[in-house]
Design an enzyme around this catalytic site. Structure first.
Site, PDB file in Angstrom:
ATOM      1  N   LYS A  22       0.840  -1.207   0.000  1.00 59.34           N
ATOM      2  CA  LYS A  22       0.000   0.000   0.000  1.00 59.34           C
ATOM      3  C   LYS A  22       0.876   1.259   0.000  1.00 59.34           C
ATOM      4  O   LYS A  22       0.670   2.168  -0.813  1.00 59.34           O
ATOM      5  CB  LYS A  22      -0.895   0.013   1.256  1.00 59.34           C
ATOM      6  N   ASN A  23       1.852   1.282   0.903  1.00 61.79           N
ATOM      7  CA  ASN A  23       2.623   2.514   1.065  1.00 61.79           C
ATOM      8  C   ASN A  23       3.586   2.780  -0.088  1.00 61.79           C
ATOM      9  O   ASN A  23       4.141   3.870  -0.190  1.00 61.79           O
ATOM     10  CB  ASN A  23       3.382   2.497   2.402  1.00 61.79           C
ATOM     11  N   ARG A  92      -4.601  10.116   4.130  1.00 64.67           N
ATOM     12  CA  ARG A  92      -3.522  11.088   4.288  1.00 64.67           C
ATOM     13  C   ARG A  92      -2.648  11.178   3.033  1.00 64.67           C
ATOM     14  O   ARG A  92      -2.099  12.232   2.718  1.00 64.67           O
ATOM     15  CB  ARG A  92      -2.675  10.672   5.502  1.00 64.67           C
ATOM     16  N   CYS A 116      -5.586   7.766   9.215  1.00 63.49           N
ATOM     17  CA  CYS A 116      -5.890   7.172  10.513  1.00 63.49           C
ATOM     18  C   CYS A 116      -5.639   8.170  11.643  1.00 63.49           C
ATOM     19  O   CYS A 116      -4.729   8.991  11.569  1.00 63.49           O
ATOM     20  CB  CYS A 116      -5.003   5.963  10.721  1.00 63.49           C
ATOM     21  N   ARG A 121      -0.454  14.319  13.252  1.00 71.16           N
ATOM     22  CA  ARG A 121      -0.176  14.203  11.829  1.00 71.16           C
ATOM     23  C   ARG A 121      -0.349  15.516  11.063  1.00 71.16           C
ATOM     24  O   ARG A 121      -1.124  15.608  10.121  1.00 71.16           O
ATOM     25  CB  ARG A 121      -1.023  13.092  11.200  1.00 71.16           C
ATOM     26  N   VAL A 327       7.100   7.161  16.947  1.00 65.41           N
ATOM     27  CA  VAL A 327       6.743   7.851  15.692  1.00 65.41           C
ATOM     28  C   VAL A 327       5.428   8.626  15.821  1.00 65.41           C
ATOM     29  O   VAL A 327       5.357   9.805  15.498  1.00 65.41           O
ATOM     30  CB  VAL A 327       6.677   6.853  14.512  1.00 65.41           C
ATOM     31  N   ARG A 397      -8.841  -0.609   4.310  1.00 62.68           N
ATOM     32  CA  ARG A 397      -7.969   0.425   3.740  1.00 62.68           C
ATOM     33  C   ARG A 397      -6.625  -0.156   3.322  1.00 62.68           C
ATOM     34  O   ARG A 397      -5.987   0.358   2.401  1.00 62.68           O
ATOM     35  CB  ARG A 397      -7.699   1.530   4.770  1.00 62.68           C
TER      36      ARG A 397
END
Ligand code: UD1
Length: 416
Positions: A22-23, A92, A116, A121, A327, A397
């Site tokens: 996905k990323n 995002r 999310c 963020r 993170v 997602r």
């Protein structure tokens, strides 16, 4: 039908093929905007985030077709327009379109991106870096507009590593005038994939895979065909499923080279994990009584996206553990849900202390974000009795048909 019912306590066995990342897919799909013509992206996962990215590209005038896992994007009819607020709002990665669109059309209007709820963020560094490249940005309450007569290369020193900012800046820089330096750049494998895609299209990027990227702007990029690598986070999640439920599972196509630290921690938790030429074999439940300390970080450190599934492994297999999240500041939202299943976990600041129990029990629990939602399904596989995980849309997602994949491995799981 936005839930999953799991009858826990069954060992897993067999093989599942790991989907495309996905990323990696999302920024690569955004990057097609930089190229005039048709790009073919293979191994794109069939997940709702990719669907939203396809919709966003279509809203900008691109023609997008999907044939199985191949997504074909034709950007020759790209036009300036407003992107659908619902797709921008849920994801995002829609911010990724900003750098690419400014490079190609010089003008963007969009709402603030969603994603999310795992922390504040903000997008301050995205906007700050683009302003330095010559972009005028007008921020309003719900969104912003950005305009640039031409982007110019910059040296951008980030105060900390950010995956998204590295990607956005890369996309803005490949067609900018002059040289851009990103330091420290994120080194995630998904960024390496984005660099490979761009280089294949004709971009000049030095330092792929390192924490210093140097980009020399070029005049134009050429259409390419590119295969997205497998998803290390999905592979890690199925690894945790086996570590919780027991049995033996082969994760075909799991990206072995990118998962060293994950495999190391699986070993610390007592799982037997071995590398094969085309994937990873996981055998047995997590076991042993040694306490385990885990700290998330940027690649090559332990990925924050696998923090919740590993918390579940500790919680469900009698382990004592300490998990430090460095993170995102709100990534323990799974804890109260796990406690409904009998887990013993306390949170102090950015650290969770897990006192593993011998067995979790079934419960109705709520997914509150993507990775935490998948981790609740993992917990339910190991729990005694029946569980229902609500808000399945969060899991959709990022995970291709998780119900089918786990059934393939012998889990008793169905839509509810
Ligand atoms: C990406 C991944 C996500 C992963 C994360 C960290 C995608 C689509 N998502 O998210 O799965 O968990 O990397 O590996 O690839 N920050 C700021 N200002 C900014 C930008 C970020 O303060 O302008 C902060 C964030 O709030 C966060 C930290 O930087 O605390 C790291 O975020 P970042 O690396 O940018 O994560 P994402 O790109 O959002």
């Amino acid at each position: 039908m936005d839930a999953v019912r799991i009858y826990g306590g069954n060992c897993l066995s067999g093989q599942t093929t790991i989907q495309g990342s996905k990323n990696a897919s999302l920024p690569i799909l955004a990057a097609t905007l930089l190229i005039n013509g048709i790009c073919e992206i293979e191994n794109c996962p069939d997940i709702s985030d990719v669907y939203h990215m396809q919709r966003l590209l279509e809203s900008l005038g691109c023609r997008v077709e999907r044939e199985d896992s191949l997504v074909r994007v034709d950007t020759s009819c790209l036009r300036e327009s407003n992107m659908p607020a619902d797709s921008v709002g849920v994801m995002r990665s829609s911010i990724m379109l900003l750098g690419a669109l400014l490079a190609r059309t010089g003008s963007v209007r969009m709402e603030y991106p969603g994603g999310c709820v795992i922390g504040a963020r903000p997008i301050d560094l995205h906007l700050q870096s683009l302003r330095r490249m010559g972009v005028e940005i007008d921020q309003q309450e719900l969104g912003f507009s950005a305009r640039a007569a031409g982007l110019r290369g910059i040296v951008f020193r980030l105060p900390f590593v950010s995956v998204g900012v590295t990607e956005n800046l890369l996309l803005a820089a490949v067609l900018a005038e002059g040289m851009t330096v990103i330091e420290p750049a994120a080194r995630e494998p998904e960024i390496q994939a984005l660099c490979e895609f761009l280089i294949r299209a004709g971009a000049r990027i030095e330092g792929t895979g390192s924490d210093r990227l140097v980009i020399h702007g070029v005049e134009k990029l050429m259409p390419v065909r590119y295969r997205v690598p497998a998803d290390r986070i999905v592979a890690g999640t199925y690894m945790c499923s086996c570590m919780c439920a027991g049995g033996s599972v082969f994760l075909k196509d799991a990206p072995v080279r990118d998962m060293e630290v994950v495999v190391e921690y699986a070993g610390k938790l007592g799982a037997v994990v071995s590398y094969e030429s085309d994937g990873i074999l996981v055998a047995g439940r997590a076991c042993g009584s040694l306490p385990c300390a885990l700290r998330t970080g940027c690649y090559p450190d332990f990925p924050t996206d696998l923090q919740s599934p590993f918390m579940v492994v500790m919680a469900a297999s009698g382990k004592r553990g300490r998990i430090e999240e460095t993170v995102f500041e709100n990534r323990f939202r799974i804890v109260p849900e796990l406690m409904k299943m009998g887990a013993d976990i306390s949170v102090q600041g950015n650290t969770a202390y897990v006192n593993g129990v011998r067995r979790l029990h079934g419960a109705v629990v709520q997914a509150k974000e993507l990775r935490g939602g998948a981790a609740l399904v993992v917990a339910a596989l190991a729990a005694e009795g029946t569980s229902i995980v609500t808000n399945r849309h969060y899991i959709d997602r990022g995970y291709e048909d998780i119900v089918f994949r786990l059934r393939e491995l012998g889990a008793k799981i169905e839509l509810a």
